[in-house]
Design a protein around this motif. Structure first.
Motif, PDB file in Angstrom:
ATOM      1  N   GLU A 228      47.241  52.373  46.834  1.00 47.21           N
ATOM      2  CA  GLU A 228      48.504  53.082  46.625  1.00 47.21           C
ATOM      3  C   GLU A 228      48.841  53.077  45.138  1.00 47.21           C
ATOM      4  N   MET A 229      48.382  54.114  44.449  1.00 51.33           N
ATOM      5  CA  MET A 229      48.560  54.219  42.993  1.00 51.33           C
ATOM      6  C   MET A 229      48.940  55.651  42.630  1.00 51.33           C
ATOM      7  N   PRO A 230      50.180  56.009  42.819  1.00 58.13           N
ATOM      8  CA  PRO A 230      50.601  57.407  42.648  1.00 58.13           C
ATOM      9  C   PRO A 230      50.464  57.944  41.236  1.00 58.13           C
ATOM     10  N   SER A 231      50.354  57.066  40.231  1.00 62.95           N
ATOM     11  CA  SER A 231      50.286  57.524  38.839  1.00 62.95           C
ATOM     12  C   SER A 231      48.859  57.606  38.301  1.00 62.95           C
ATOM     13  N   LEU A 232      47.871  57.400  39.175  1.00 64.46           N
ATOM     14  CA  LEU A 232      46.482  57.318  38.739  1.00 64.46           C
ATOM     15  C   LEU A 232      46.013  58.635  38.117  1.00 64.46           C
ATOM     16  N   GLN A 233      45.439  58.523  36.901  1.00 66.13           N
ATOM     17  CA  GLN A 233      44.941  59.697  36.177  1.00 66.13           C
ATOM     18  C   GLN A 233      43.443  59.640  35.916  1.00 66.13           C
ATOM     19  N   ALA A 234      42.873  58.433  35.831  1.00 62.15           N
ATOM     20  CA  ALA A 234      41.451  58.277  35.548  1.00 62.15           C
ATOM     21  C   ALA A 234      40.858  57.238  36.500  1.00 62.15           C
ATOM     22  N   LEU A 235      39.707  57.579  37.100  1.00 62.85           N
ATOM     23  CA  LEU A 235      39.098  56.701  38.096  1.00 62.85           C
ATOM     24  C   LEU A 235      37.579  56.680  37.895  1.00 62.85           C
ATOM     25  N   ASN A 236      37.029  55.481  37.733  1.00 58.80           N
ATOM     26  CA  ASN A 236      35.586  55.300  37.590  1.00 58.80           C
ATOM     27  C   ASN A 236      35.060  54.590  38.822  1.00 58.80           C
ATOM     28  N   LEU A 237      34.242  55.295  39.610  1.00 59.51           N
ATOM     29  CA  LEU A 237      33.674  54.741  40.835  1.00 59.51           C
ATOM     30  C   LEU A 237      32.158  54.702  40.772  1.00 59.51           C
ATOM     31  N   SER A 238      31.591  54.707  39.578  1.00 65.91           N
ATOM     32  CA  SER A 238      30.147  54.836  39.427  1.00 65.91           C
ATOM     33  C   SER A 238      29.389  53.710  40.123  1.00 65.91           C
ATOM     34  N   SER A 239      28.227  54.072  40.664  1.00 62.52           N
ATOM     35  CA  SER A 239      27.284  53.142  41.306  1.00 62.52           C
ATOM     36  C   SER A 239      27.815  52.534  42.588  1.00 62.52           C
ATOM     37  N   ASN A 240      28.783  53.165  43.229  1.00 62.36           N
ATOM     38  CA  ASN A 240      29.253  52.710  44.533  1.00 62.36           C
ATOM     39  C   ASN A 240      28.574  53.503  45.651  1.00 62.36           C
ATOM     40  N   LYS A 241      28.746  53.043  46.884  1.00 61.10           N
ATOM     41  CA  LYS A 241      28.084  53.667  48.039  1.00 61.10           C
ATOM     42  C   LYS A 241      29.089  54.391  48.929  1.00 61.10           C
ATOM     43  N   LEU A 242      30.039  55.021  48.314  1.00 62.86           N
ATOM     44  CA  LEU A 242      31.097  55.690  49.059  1.00 62.86           C
ATOM     45  C   LEU A 242      30.560  56.866  49.869  1.00 62.86           C
ATOM     46  N   LYS A 243      31.259  57.146  50.969  1.00 64.23           N
ATOM     47  CA  LYS A 243      30.874  58.275  51.822  1.00 64.23           C
ATOM     48  C   LYS A 243      32.061  59.228  51.973  1.00 64.23           C
ATOM     49  N   LEU A 250      40.618  60.829  47.985  1.00 68.28           N
ATOM     50  CA  LEU A 250      41.052  60.916  46.594  1.00 68.28           C
ATOM     51  C   LEU A 250      41.989  62.096  46.350  1.00 68.28           C
ATOM     52  N   THR A 251      42.034  63.026  47.258  1.00 73.68           N
ATOM     53  CA  THR A 251      42.894  64.196  47.063  1.00 73.68           C
ATOM     54  C   THR A 251      44.372  63.822  47.031  1.00 73.68           C
ATOM     55  N   ARG A 252      44.710  62.614  47.451  1.00 70.54           N
ATOM     56  CA  ARG A 252      46.119  62.205  47.431  1.00 70.54           C
ATOM     57  C   ARG A 252      46.573  61.836  46.023  1.00 70.54           C
ATOM     58  N   PHE A 253      45.624  61.617  45.107  1.00 69.35           N
ATOM     59  CA  PHE A 253      45.973  61.291  43.720  1.00 69.35           C
ATOM     60  C   PHE A 253      46.162  62.597  42.946  1.00 69.35           C
ATOM     61  N   LYS A 254      47.338  63.151  43.008  1.00 69.74           N
ATOM     62  CA  LYS A 254      47.592  64.497  42.493  1.00 69.74           C
ATOM     63  C   LYS A 254      47.463  64.611  40.981  1.00 69.74           C
ATOM     64  N   ASP A 255      47.576  63.473  40.253  1.00 66.55           N
ATOM     65  CA  ASP A 255      47.463  63.506  38.798  1.00 66.55           C
ATOM     66  C   ASP A 255      46.075  63.117  38.306  1.00 66.55           C
ATOM     67  N   LEU A 256      45.135  62.918  39.225  1.00 65.37           N
ATOM     68  CA  LEU A 256      43.790  62.488  38.852  1.00 65.37           C
ATOM     69  C   LEU A 256      43.088  63.592  38.060  1.00 65.37           C
TER      70      LEU A 256
END
Length: 410
Positions: A228-243, A250-256
């Motif tokens: 829950e981070m409504p102000s998030l603008q930058a996100l680094n998820l490199s080398s993860n195994k996300l599906k 991530l679409t909920r982070f409108k300022d990303l």
């Protein structure tokens, strides 16, 4: 060892380019002491070296190792390199017991706002109450380290807004931060168990979050979807195994606006479509995403404000027709692709009128004819072609396209 300075960046290969593109905000990647040898013995030698190397204007970090202490040479360097804002003490080995002289140096140099701590936690108390420190890095945090030492230091820094624990084995130490709402930037490597979600959600005002990892304890889709981070603008998820579920959340982070998926092998075309239809990005890193094909990249046509882009790694990319719509792009990095001189590939790059850096690595079909299709792109600062089939004839063409030397061809 003498005066130790370093410029740090994403890679050594484009260090000079990134300096040109981003100016003093870039940290570039090579160690100047290798060039200096024993030249930095006097204030005058510092002055002379800086005058001979104007790129030092971009120098951001100075550091001490072994038993070094700051002296007049460091003060001169600070005067001549106005963008130095960071001090690294991680290389102090064996750990110094007394950092009084360095702390005094810090107190007198208000421009240094970023600090990388020494390895030894028992020394951290000496850095308490430094009012100018905004960015704190603790490299290779271990579970055996004293949480009390960590909490005492972090809570004593009144202007701290950025915390880097990217080498941490556990992140339970985050629970000891008294005012998590003041932290705007957070870098972590460990984020696996459910307690991670609770710890992270205390930082409700985060604007930048790095959860890059190469460990088995990779971020799960469940934890990512629960942040829950409504102000998030930058996100680094490199080398993860996300599906799919985690990525679509991530679409909920409108300022990303900045997203790094580098080497996330499960990111595919469908995931990109969902993101690109719902969010607008300025910076995207998709290199090493082997499941992405032309179909997913074509959706980049929706990202008209994109400034920086990297992609490739699955060898399924050759159609660059979407480039026609990316008129704001300034830096472009492509790797392991099948692009060539066909009308839908290299010629499409001529639409990028603001492009400054073009780097194409491991693209064996890029030959002299492909390079010739770029004629007229005289606004480029630099081209990098690694693993191409370009010959001396193509190299001559490239030389006419750039305002700086060609960094790498062949």
């Amino acid at each position: 060892m003498g005066l130790r300075t370093m410029i740090r960046s994403q890679t050594d290969h484009n260090a000079e380019l990134l300096q040109i593109l981003e100016g003093p905000t870039i940290k570039v990647g090579y160690r100047l002491e290798k060039l200096l040898g024993s030249r930095f013995e006097t204030v005058e030698s510092v002055r002379q070296f800086v005058s001979e190397n104007p790129s030092l204007f971009y120098l951001q970090t100075i550091g001490f190792s072994d038993n070094e202490v700051p002296d007049a040479k460091h003060e001169e360097l600070l005067k001549l390199c106005p963008n130095i804002t960071s001090l690294s003490l991680f290389a102090c080995h064996p750990p110094k017991k007394n950092f009084k002289s360095i702390v005094k140096f810090l107190e007198s140099c208000r421009c240094i706002t970023s600090l990388s701590l020494p390895k030894s936690p028992q020394t951290w108390s000496q850095f308490a109450n430094l009012t100018q420190i905004e960015d704190l890095k603790i490299a290779k945090w271990k579970a055996s380290y004293s949480k009390e030492s960590f909490a005492s230091l972090v809570n004593s820094l009144p202007n701290l807004t950025a915390l880097d624990l990217s080498g941490a084995e556990k992140i339970d130490c985050l629970d000891l931060i008294d005012e998590p709402s003041r932290i705007k930037s957070l870098s972590l490597a460990y984020c696996q168990d459910k307690s991670s979600r609770i710890a992270l959600n205390r930082f409700s005002n985060l604007e930048s979050l790095c959860l890059a990892t190469n460990k088995k304890s990779a971020l799960t889709d469940e934890i990512l979807a629960s942040l829950e981070m409504p102000s998030l603008q930058a996100l680094n998820l490199s080398s993860n195994k996300l599906k799919g579920t985690g990525i679509s959340s991530l679409t909920r982070f409108k300022d990303l606006a900045s997203l790094d998926f580098s080497f996330c092998k499960n990111v595919n075309d469908e995931a990109l479509k969902i993101l690109f239809f719902n969010l607008q990005f300025s910076h995207l890193a998709l290199n090493g995403c082997i499941s992405i094909t032309d179909a997913g990249l074509n959706c980049l046509a929706l990202q008209k404000g994109l400034v920086s882009l990297s992609f490739g790694g699955g060898e399924e990319v050759h159609n660059l027709s979407f480039m026609e719509f990316l008129g704001e792009l300034k830096t472009l990095f492509i790797e392991h692709s099948q692009i060539d001189e066909a009308p839908e590939s290299m010629p499409m790059l001529t639409h990028l009128k603001k492009l400054v850096l073009l780097a194409i690595w491991d693209a064996p079909f890029v030959n002299d004819a492909a390079v010739a299709a770029l004629k007229g792109m005289t606004h480029l600062v630099n081209i990098q072609l690694a693993g191409s089939s370009v010959t001396s004839e193509g190299e001559n063409i490239v030389q006419t396209l750039t305002r700086k030397k060609v960094t790498w061809i062949g």
